[in-house]
Design a protein around this motif. Structure first.
Motif: not given
Length: 469
Positions: A262-263, A353-354, A383-384, A391-394
């Motif tokens: 988690m950012w 979701d990339v 971002y998490f 996997n990165l959620h933006i």
């Protein structure tokens, strides 16, 4: 409730043929369909489908598709309707086929460690059935209480524990599917080793109902863990998180079950939400939810603590909170799962979701940060992600604009995905929302082969038209 269009009640030949061939409760028209089946979690453009079909068996699905194929009637398969790309969203001229009544869960094959399940079964019910027999189901996502196994297969779902168990594809030994013309392809294989020709299940996993409708599947189960170690960690930056990941893989091996990063902007946002608190003090450059599940009660705890001690000595950790109870574990996961509150607090946000190669993850976040701030100063960015599976959620939200900049935000993010050779969809599929961006991650040759498969299995194009391709 959305008013049903008049054409929902038209006595079309295809509807008459379906009514003649099926029991009365298998087909609904007009207001009887219910608003739930007008869209999915995207809430995009709700529309009443021409009819709703509710089969109870694979043979009934076959009959339905055979009739629709004969009348060139488009069909959209629906599961738990928890999709995020519009894959189960029907158009007014289409028929929705819901598998909600096909929810039977068979007995666990204890010797082989398998479970045969109908596609309409709720994932959480499948998990409970496996656990009752002393096994674990490798699939686990936030929508477990409402998503269905068929939808998980159709989108090749991943979720929280991909780093240990893999995607849906890695947890399936066999499946049964019905083709567009009603042909039943049954390959309910229970064996790990079976190289007898093409492994046809892979045609349907991740195909989003465009090549066939999955009706049953054989799940590969896993030993039920007897120990769980969980910690919430504060780190200086992403580089430190990647170092911890490498060390955790080396020291914990197959017991590493979750690696959720988690950012700071995400962590600060969720810890201000009601009912969410931080067990860590101060502000840090990165936060990590680390979990390991094993079966060695004598050694697992010590091994986990040794990992954390080593990371602390190396300067990769700035603070740590180690769960001492199940309540602590739930508290840590509640913080990560607070994303479920985003629709309430950020109703017009743009979410992505990339995936990115790990060596390009930092550059990707930096690119989005700089581009978003330049275009919309002061906008919300978060971002998490699972990180261990790329996997990165933006999340990007421009306050006061009610989503007016969504197309520009999409273009910005997917341009970044292309530049870093990432994937526009990590696990939710392409559906309608990402169709125009598929070429960012797939070459013209790959897309041409997809069209070839679509033409071979669904030559009239009746299955989930307008999705993926």
């Amino acid at each position: 409730m959305t008013q049903a269009p008049l054409h929902c009640l038209e006595p079309l030949p295809v509807l008459q043929a379906l009514q003649d061939a099926l029991p009365a409760d298998r087909i609904r028209l007009g207001d009887a369909i219910g608003a739930r089946h007008h869209t999915d979690w995207t809430r995009m453009d709700p529309q009443c489908p021409r009819a709703l079909l509710l089969p109870r068996s694979t043979q009934e699905v076959s009959t339905m598709l055979r009739i629709c194929h004969a009348h060139r009637q488009p069909v959209v398969a629906q599961g738990g309707l928890t999709g995020l790309v519009g894959g189960a969203h029907p158009q007014a001229h289409e028929i929705a086929l819901s598998l909600e009544r096909m929810n039977a869960i068979g007995d666990v094959d204890v010797s082989g460690g398998t479970l045969t399940v109908q596609a309409g079964a709720i994932l959480e019910s499948v998990q409970q059935a496996a656990q009752a027999a002393g096994f674990s189901c490798g699939l686990d996502i936030g929508a477990r209480g409402s998503c269905t196994l068929g939808g998980n297969i159709a989108t090749n779902a991943g979720g929280n524990r991909v780093i240990r168990y893999g995607m849906a594809r890695d947890n399936l030994l066999g499946l049964e599917a019905v083709l567009a013309d009603g042909t039943v392809v049954s390959s309910l294989n229970k064996m790990i080793k079976n190289n007898s020709g093409y492994d046809l299940k892979h045609l349907f996993i991740g195909s989003e109902g465009t090549l066939g409708i999955v009706t049953q599947a054989v799940l590969r189960l896993h030993p039920l863990p007897s120990t769980t170690q969980c910690a919430l960690l504060a780190l200086p930056d992403l580089d430190a998180a990647l170092r911890v990941l490498r060390e955790a893989r080396a020291r914990l091996g197959g017991s590493l079950s979750a690696f959720e990063v988690m950012w700071p902007n995400f962590y600060a946002f969720v810890t201000r939400l009601p009912g969410v608190d931080s067990p860590l003090q101060g502000q840090h450059g990165m936060y990590l939810l680390l979990e390991a599940q094993g079966g060695d009660e004598a050694q697992d705890g010590a091994r986990f603590e040794q990992l954390l001690s080593h990371c602390l000595e190396q300067g990769w950790l700035e603070d740590a909170a180690i769960a001492q109870s199940m309540q602590d574990q739930l508290r840590f996961w509640h913080l990560r799962d607070a994303v479920a509150e985003f629709p309430v607090h950020l109703p017009h946000r743009s979410t992505f979701d990339v995936s990115f190669p790990l060596d390009g993850m930092a550059q990707a976040v930096q690119h989005v940060e700089a581009s978003a701030e330049a275009a919309w100063p002061g906008c919300t960015r978060m971002y998490f992600g699972h990180l261990g599976d790329n996997n990165l959620h933006i999340v990007v939200d421009v306050p006061g604009t009610r989503g007016a900049h969504a197309p520009a935000i999409e273009q910005m993010v997917y341009d970044c995905v292309g530049a870093q050779h990432g994937a526009v969809s990590a696990e939710h599929g392409i559906g309608r929302k990402k169709r125009q961006h598929l070429s960012v991650s797939r070459s013209p040759e790959e897309i041409a082969l997809m069209h070839t498969l679509k033409q071979a299995l669904d030559p009239l194009g009746i299955l989930n038209p307008g999705k993926v391709l």
